[in-house]
Enzyme design. Structure first.
Site, PDB file in Angstrom:
ATOM      1  N   GLY A 114       0.859  -1.172   0.033  1.00 25.24           N
ATOM      2  CA  GLY A 114      -0.033   0.292  -0.028  1.00 25.24           C
ATOM      3  C   GLY A 114       0.899   1.226   0.033  1.00 25.24           C
ATOM      4  N   SER A 115       2.149   1.077  -0.145  1.00 24.94           N
ATOM      5  CA  SER A 115       3.053   2.266  -0.510  1.00 24.94           C
ATOM      6  C   SER A 115       3.038   2.979   0.674  1.00 24.94           C
ATOM      7  CB  SER A 115       2.581   3.177  -1.888  1.00 24.94           C
ATOM      8  OG  SER A 115       2.449   2.552  -2.994  1.00 24.94           O
ATOM      9  N   TYR A 126      -5.607  -8.456   1.166  1.00 24.32           N
ATOM     10  CA  TYR A 126      -4.359  -9.028   2.199  1.00 24.32           C
ATOM     11  C   TYR A 126      -4.873 -10.012   3.090  1.00 24.32           C
ATOM     12  CZ  TYR A 126      -1.414  -5.617   0.238  1.00 24.32           C
ATOM     13  OH  TYR A 126      -0.779  -4.830  -0.802  1.00 24.32           O
ATOM     14  N   SER A 190       5.289  -4.848  -1.829  1.00 22.47           N
ATOM     15  CA  SER A 190       5.362  -3.135  -1.762  1.00 22.47           C
ATOM     16  C   SER A 190       6.042  -2.654  -0.775  1.00 22.47           C
ATOM     17  CB  SER A 190       3.844  -2.735  -2.194  1.00 22.47           C
ATOM     18  OG  SER A 190       3.945  -1.235  -2.196  1.00 22.47           O
ATOM     19  N   PHE A 237      -0.342   1.175 -14.622  1.00 25.50           N
ATOM     20  CA  PHE A 237      -0.933   1.639 -13.397  1.00 25.50           C
ATOM     21  C   PHE A 237      -0.228   2.585 -12.471  1.00 25.50           C
ATOM     22  CE2 PHE A 237      -4.122  -1.692 -14.524  1.00 25.50           C
ATOM     23  CZ  PHE A 237      -3.343  -2.999 -14.514  1.00 25.50           C
ATOM     24  N   ASP A 288       6.638  -3.492 -13.722  1.00 30.89           N
ATOM     25  CA  ASP A 288       7.032  -2.504 -12.626  1.00 30.89           C
ATOM     26  C   ASP A 288       7.804  -1.507 -12.815  1.00 30.89           C
ATOM     27  OD1 ASP A 288       7.081  -1.397 -10.020  1.00 30.89           O
ATOM     28  OD2 ASP A 288       6.932  -3.226  -8.883  1.00 30.89           O
ATOM     29  N   GLY A 319       0.791  -6.159  -8.404  1.00 25.01           N
ATOM     30  CA  GLY A 319      -0.393  -6.607  -7.932  1.00 25.01           C
ATOM     31  C   GLY A 319      -0.870  -8.022  -8.583  1.00 25.01           C
TER      32      GLY A 319
END
Lengths: 343, 597
Positions: A114-115, A126, A190, A237, A288, A319
């Site tokens: 989720g950065s 999750y 992530s 994305f 990515d 993802g």
């Protein structure tokens, strides 16, 4: 260029199943709404939009879960997932923390992605992923609900990870019968992958044993604009602009992306030479945009003489592991399973 | 750089949309097939969508497991809408920030409607109606033949209209006197006096509930008198029929008690939708004087210490306010009229409406007072006082009834719905009707006769109505454990002991009560949804604005204590950490074409 659309949208649609495209695109859309240009975050809308799932002490597909406030001072919560016993009555509250009976029981401490700003341990995406990990790895999974940016910057998330590690390590009911020790692995996607690295560092420094690190599309970066960032900006994305926003939200104010939390092997990074760092499995997606940083990470580990396996998935986007309807998912799950069982 | 590493290159030939790895019947090929699906027919399968995840429903199962409701056949269209929306956002000035801060979002699980409503926000198209698109299929009609006649009970009608001046004047003089003493207390004592609905439960003898702490787990131990069977953990053997319900458990691992202050109610500012603290302060004082002494002290105390009732009132009022938009005459029928604590905030909000307040009529229904006082009457007087000070035309009637099932719509002197819009409000009341056969059906049928714009319903989120004692025991063990844990933040032992005593009574009723005496028949949102849908009601969704305000309310009253708001298919749940404890839902009649905002 972020948002320059027609060609780019079609490209990403070509490489993922349609329902995955819809899922990830909806997230992207929602996330765009939540990040404000001034660096603040629309937390209320974020919590409203996030799909959450309750823990369930009743076994479902062979897995049951329950939540624990592992540190009431900071309200740090973790969700524990365990394989359900083959037969017998439904578990009551006493059984939830019943000692495991396995000779060797991998315990995977999981940090969701989720950065650093989005999602929670009880986010549906999750919860689902963790349940799959339990089944595939025959492991206990502890998903940490760490503090998020921008409300809590570095090192909040790392501190929470460290608290969770100490907590897991001291649970007698998680010990493997073979050596009466808890067999700990760290895993995350992530930002969670980034947290894995940093918690492992702290573990090593403090003499805690971590048996392995699993980093799924880990979030790293740096001041430099790498070739992959320029090439893939906005195409699958993710944009450079949003990556920058999240780093600004997480890193201490005034710091740039060469801060070691972001760039562990960069100009301000420290050497891992001669340190008993856990073995690592690093999964990198070919679509990515930050892959050059992830590959630099792998290289940094190798140069320091650390054991690392790179799993490079050429045709994968971010993802991909959220849904099981693609080959990347299967491959990665197999690798993770081998990784935690080869002890 | 890449080429030099050990790597596993994968040419993902099969990542096209055609290949789907839905487990289900696929079995055997790989270990994860069993977890990739949610086949609802088998017990113990994950059911995010209890009533909708049927194989024939056409929902994409993988997305359903993640909380998103999209028909497989609609997937391409949804994708297209997303692309369209992205383009529109790019083209409209400040499109993104408009969608983020000005737009109210509803029911994000319904992806298609969510995307579509954002599209029409930015790119209005006259043919699309997001609320109609989200409407459920037409409800079945209710068969009245099974309704049993209610037992007779005392109903007194207490009528307060502004037109009876003399009467009013007398009361006013009395009120004035009281008011001088009570209204302008200093702020330290003007607490929001929350009184919950007194139940008619008959409790068994035991009162004292202890919660013992082991090193890592908190357990509920009921003292031996409460139940004939011994309740030590070792006697918890095999449970009854395994239910398909979810058992969410939150444990607290603590070596010591965290001491947190729970601050009393500061203001109803958030409830008024305008950040006016002067108003809020005045409101608090007025609420203070609404308090009447003869109430169940334990109940009152419990609701003062915890944010549950505040949340319930706040969220219900939000829905009512929105339903009453544009209406000139409104009528609230309150099934949970106790001390009328919910209404000052609504009245204030109505008073502040742009364009002026509607005429406000309130019908309060409650059980007889234990000391036979006319408490409903008194509450009405006080609300009338308030109405006068804020210049809202006010009409009040109180009904005393042993059971809601004793009511008929004809008793309420309802006006035609074109003249007066009705809201029916029920906070922690409806579940009690489940103790008598036919009662809930009668009441819902009467509600329908009232032709309400909206029915607001707040209930405990728990499955405490299983026929088996052991099931009820297990469920309530988890639910009340969480409630007790949430009380750890209480500032003093006295508060905690009182709250625990109150909850203890409730637990006894849940677990040990039987028949008509067992009134604490809590049921889950899924069960209420099912019942209301079957009776002809359709959901009115609470949106991101209500969510935000409820969250902010919690931050005001119970900051840092672990309370959370969660959205679930248009309903708002208040929970402690990850365990939902109460739910607010809103409903309208299925065949109405009214669109709630």
């Amino acid at each position: 260029m972020a948002g320059s659309n027609d060609v780019n949208l079609n490209e990403s649609k070509m490489v993922v199943p349609l329902n995955m495209w819809v899922l990830i695109s909806s997230f992207k859309l929602a996330y765009n709404l939540l990040r404000r240009p001034d660096g603040t975050f629309n937390r209320h809308l974020a919590e409203f939009l996030d799909r959450k799932v309750q823990a369930n002490a009743n076994p479902v597909d062979g897995v049951f879960s329950f939540d624990v406030i592992i540190d009431p001072e900071t309200n740090l919560l973790s969700r524990i997932y365990r394989p359900a016993p083959e037969e017998g009555p439904l578990l009551n509250i006493v059984d939830l923390q019943k000692p495991a009976t396995s000779e060797v029981l991998p315990v995977i401490i999981f940090f969701h992605g989720g950065s650093f700003a989005h999602s929670s341990a009880n986010s549906a995406i999750y919860d689902t992923l963790c349940r799959r990990l339990v089944c595939i790895c025959k492991a206990v999974v502890v998903s940490v609900n760490y503090r998020r940016a921008p409300e809590d910057r570095y090192p909040g998330a790392y501190d929470d990870g460290w608290t969770a590690l100490k907590w897991v390590n001291s649970r007698s009911w998680l010990q493997s019968k073979k050596d009466m020790k808890v067999h700990i692995f760290l895993a995350g996607d992530s930002s969670g992958g980034n947290i894995v690295h940093n918690v492992a560092l702290r573990a090593v420094e403090s003499g805690f044993e971590v048996l392995g690190n699993i980093l799924l599309n880990p979030m790293f970066g740096g001041q430099e604009r790498t070739e992959s960032e320029k090439r893939l900006d906005g195409k699958y994305f993710v944009t450079i602009q949003d990556r920058d926003w999240y780093w600004r939200a997480f890193l201490p104010e005034g710091e740039d992306r060469d801060h070691p939390a972001c760039n562990p092997f960069g100009p301000k990074g420290k050497s891992l030479q001669g340190i008993a760092f856990p073995k690592s499995l690093v999964v990198v997606s070919g679509f990515d945009l930050i892959q050059d940083w992830q590959l630099a990470y792998v290289e940094g580990l190798e140069k320091a003489g650390q054991e690392v396996k790179l799993l490079y998935l050429e045709q994968a986007t971010i993802g991909f592991y959220l849904l099981p309807n693609n080959d990347h998912f299967c491959t990665v799950m197999d690798e993770i399973s081998d990784f935690v069982s080869s002890d | 750089m890449k080429r030099e590493h050990h790597q596993l290159l994968l040419n993902a030939a099969d990542t096209s949309m055609a290949s789907s790895f839905t487990g289900g019947g696929g079995g055997g090929t790989s270990g994860y097939s069993m977890v990739a699906t949610t086949t609802p027919t088998t017990t113990g399968k994950s059911k995010l969508w209890d009533d909708e995840a049927q194989p024939g429903g056409g929902m994409d199962e993988l997305l359903a497991a993640l909380g998103y409701k999209v028909r497989s056949s609609d997937m391409a269209e949804v994708a297209q809408k997303i692309e369209q929306l992205e383009e529109v956002i790019g083209n409209v000035k400040d499109g993104l920030s408009h969608l983020a801060s000005d737009t109210v979002h509803y029911n994000p699980s319904d992806l298609s409607t969510w995307i579509e409503s954002m599209l029409s926000e930015l790119h209005p198209s006259p043919s699309f109606d997001p609320m109609a698109a989200a409407a459920l299929p037409p409800p079945q009609s209710l068969d009245d033949s099974f309704l049993t006649p209610a037992e007779s009970s005392t109903i007194t009608s207490i009528d307060f209209t502004d037109s009876s001046h003399q009467h009013h004047q007398q009361k006013k003089n009395i009120m004035q006197k009281r008011q001088d003493n009570m209204v302008f207390e200093d702020s330290s004592s003007s607490e929001y006096d929350l009184k919950a609905i007194p139940g008619k439960a008959i409790y068994s003898q035991i009162q004292q509930i202890e919660s013992s702490t082991s090193r890592e787990t908190k357990r509920l131990k009921l003292s031996s008198g409460c139940n004939p069977e011994s309740l030590s953990p070792s006697s918890i053997g095999a449970f009854g029929v395994p239910t398909e319900s979810t058992r969410p458990v939150v444990l607290v691992d603590s070596q010591e008690n965290g001491i947190r202050l729970v601050h009393g109610l500061m203001a109803c500012a958030e409830a008024v939708q305008h950040n006016n603290f002067n108003l809020a302060e005045a409101l608090v004082k007025q609420i203070g004087f609404l308090a009447v002494s003869q109430v169940d002290m334990l109940q009152m105390h419990f609701y003062e210490t915890c944010p549950y009732l505040k949340f319930a009132h706040f969220t219900a009022n939000q829905a009512i306010l929105e339903a009453f938009e544009g209406k000139k005459r409104v009528h609230v029928i309150d099934f949970s009229m106790n001390q009328g604590m919910q209404w000052p905030a609504l009245m204030q909000a109505l008073a502040l409406r742009p364009g002026g307040p509607p005429a406000f009529r309130l019908t309060g229904i409650g059980p007889p007072a234990s000391d036979n006082s006319d408490h409903l009457q008194e509450v009405g007087w006080k609300l009338a006082q308030l109405a006068e000070t804020i210049h809202v035309e006010f009409e009040y009637r109180g009904f005393v009834a042993n059971s809601l099932a004793d009511l008929d719509a004809s008793m309420l002197e309802l006006r035609p719905s074109e003249v007066e819009s009705v809201a029916v409000n029920s906070v922690f009341e409806l579940h009690k009707l489940l103790a008598r056969p036919g009662a809930i059906e009668k009441v819902l049928s009467v509600v329908k006769q009232m032709k309400p714009e909206i029915l607001t319903l707040v209930e405990q989120e728990a499955n405490h109505n299983c026929p088996s004692f052991l099931d009820r025991f297990t469920e309530s063990l988890h639910y009340y454990s969480t409630l007790f844990d949430s009380l750890e933040g209480s500032v003093n032992t006295h508060d905690k002991v009182m709250s625990e005593e109150y909850l203890g009574k409730q637990i006894c009723n849940v677990v040990a009560g039987e028949g008509v005496d067992r009134v604490e028949r809590h049921e889950t949102l899924a069960q209420w949804r099912s019942r209301l849908n079957a009776t002809g009601f359709t959901p009115v969704h609470l949106g991101s604005n209500a969510f935000k305000q409820a969250s902010m309310l919690l931050a005001l009253f119970a900051s840092g204590d672990g309370y959370r708001v969660e959205e679930n298919k248009g309903c708002l749940m208040l929970g402690w950490h990850t365990r939902p404890l109460i739910v607010t839902s809103a409903w309208k009649l299925g065949n109405k074409s009214v669109i709630a905002q």
